[in-house]
Design an enzyme around this catalytic site. Structure first.
Site, PDB file in Angstrom:
ATOM      1  CB  SER A 110      -0.880  -0.001   1.262  1.00 27.13           C
ATOM      2  OG  SER A 110      -1.490   1.255   1.481  1.00 27.13           O
TER       3      SER A 110
ATOM      4  CE1 TYR B  55      -4.485  -2.088   5.002  1.00 27.87           C
ATOM      5  CE2 TYR B  55      -3.160  -0.132   4.589  1.00 27.87           C
ATOM      6  CZ  TYR B  55      -3.880  -1.207   4.117  1.00 27.87           C
ATOM      7  OH  TYR B  55      -3.990  -1.411   2.757  1.00 27.87           O
TER       8      TYR B  55
END
Length: 260
Positions: free
Chosen positions: A142, A155
């Site tokens: 990401s 995350y």
């Protein structure tokens, strides 16, 4: 969301006939797009997802197999058939909360799914890849593997850890014809992002439309969401012969976010 979805044609010429692939989180979103793209290139795909029905539906589309597995369960992960040529570590989840309020058990669960499971899968897949002299590890990281945002402690930590794991695999696998790379998308048009919109709205105390405009797309130069198929097409390239020298890389698919 933002605008209408953008059509993404198959432009990468890659023949994966005779290759096998495993895609985690393959029942929806990016994982589904990756499974379909690998299947279209001729690979035999094992679709792994916590939602068995969703995995089976995708597997039926590509003529592959499906497994319903909670990747937080190490024993279940170890039971998977990982004699594959391509591993796509895609499965992930999000929890949005201020650090002081972040549930410890949720942090731990996210690390198991997004760091420990990829480690276990790669560890067991490498002997098969080494024996064949060819392998591709593609980790769907990401932009948050390269940058941080508030309220996403678990995350961001997991994606940064996945980046490090990927680089170690690249160094160890190079002599055996195995490459390992990260794809680093910004916000992709998926159910996960849709759920984040409401969470971010609550955390920031603003409306959902404002979240998309002022939070999600604020740092991107290109003001739209990424399509899952755009991620899958980059995956296809990383499996193609011209990409054989690309390893240990983190490829930003972020509309200019990291250019800031």
């Amino acid at each position: 969301m933002t605008a209408e979805p953008v059509a993404v044609p198959h432009v990468v010429q890659v023949d994966l006939a005779g290759r096998t692939a495993l895609v985690t989180g393959g029942g929806s979103g990016i994982g589904r797009a990756c499974a379909l793209r690998l299947g279209a290139a001729g690979a035999t795909v094992l679709v792994v997802d916590r939602n068995l029905e969703a995995a089976q539906a995708v597997a039926a589309e590509v003529g592959g197999r499906a497994e319903g597995v909670d990747l937080a369960d190490a024993a279940a992960v170890d039971a998977l058939d990982v004699d594959v040529d391509i591993v796509v570590n895609n499965a992930g989840l999000q929890h949005v909360a201020p650090l002081q309020d972040f549930p410890v058990e949720r942090f731990e669960y996210i690390q198991r799914v997004m760091v420990e499971a990829p480690f276990l899968l790669i560890r067991r897949a490498l002997p098969h890849m080494y024996a064949r002299g060819w392998g591709r590890i593609v980790n769907i990281s990401s932009v948050h593997g390269l940058r941080a945002s508030p309220y996403k402690a678990a995350y961001v930590s997991a994606k940064h850890a996945l980046e490090g794991l990927s680089k170690v695999v690249a160094l160890e696998g190079a002599a055996h014809g195995v490459t390992a790379n990260c794809i680093n998308p910004a916000y992709v048009r998926t159910a996960l992002v849709e759920s984040q919109i409401a969470d971010q709205a609550a955390s920031h105390g603003i409306g959902e439309a404002e979240v998309i405009e002022k939070v999600m797309l604020a740092r991107a130069a290109i003001k739209r969401l990424i399509e899952p198929e755009e991620v899958a097409e980059l995956l296809a390239y990383l499996c193609a012969p011209p990409a054989a020298f690309i390893t240990g890389a983190s490829i930003a698919l972020d509309g200019g976010w990291t250019a800031n």
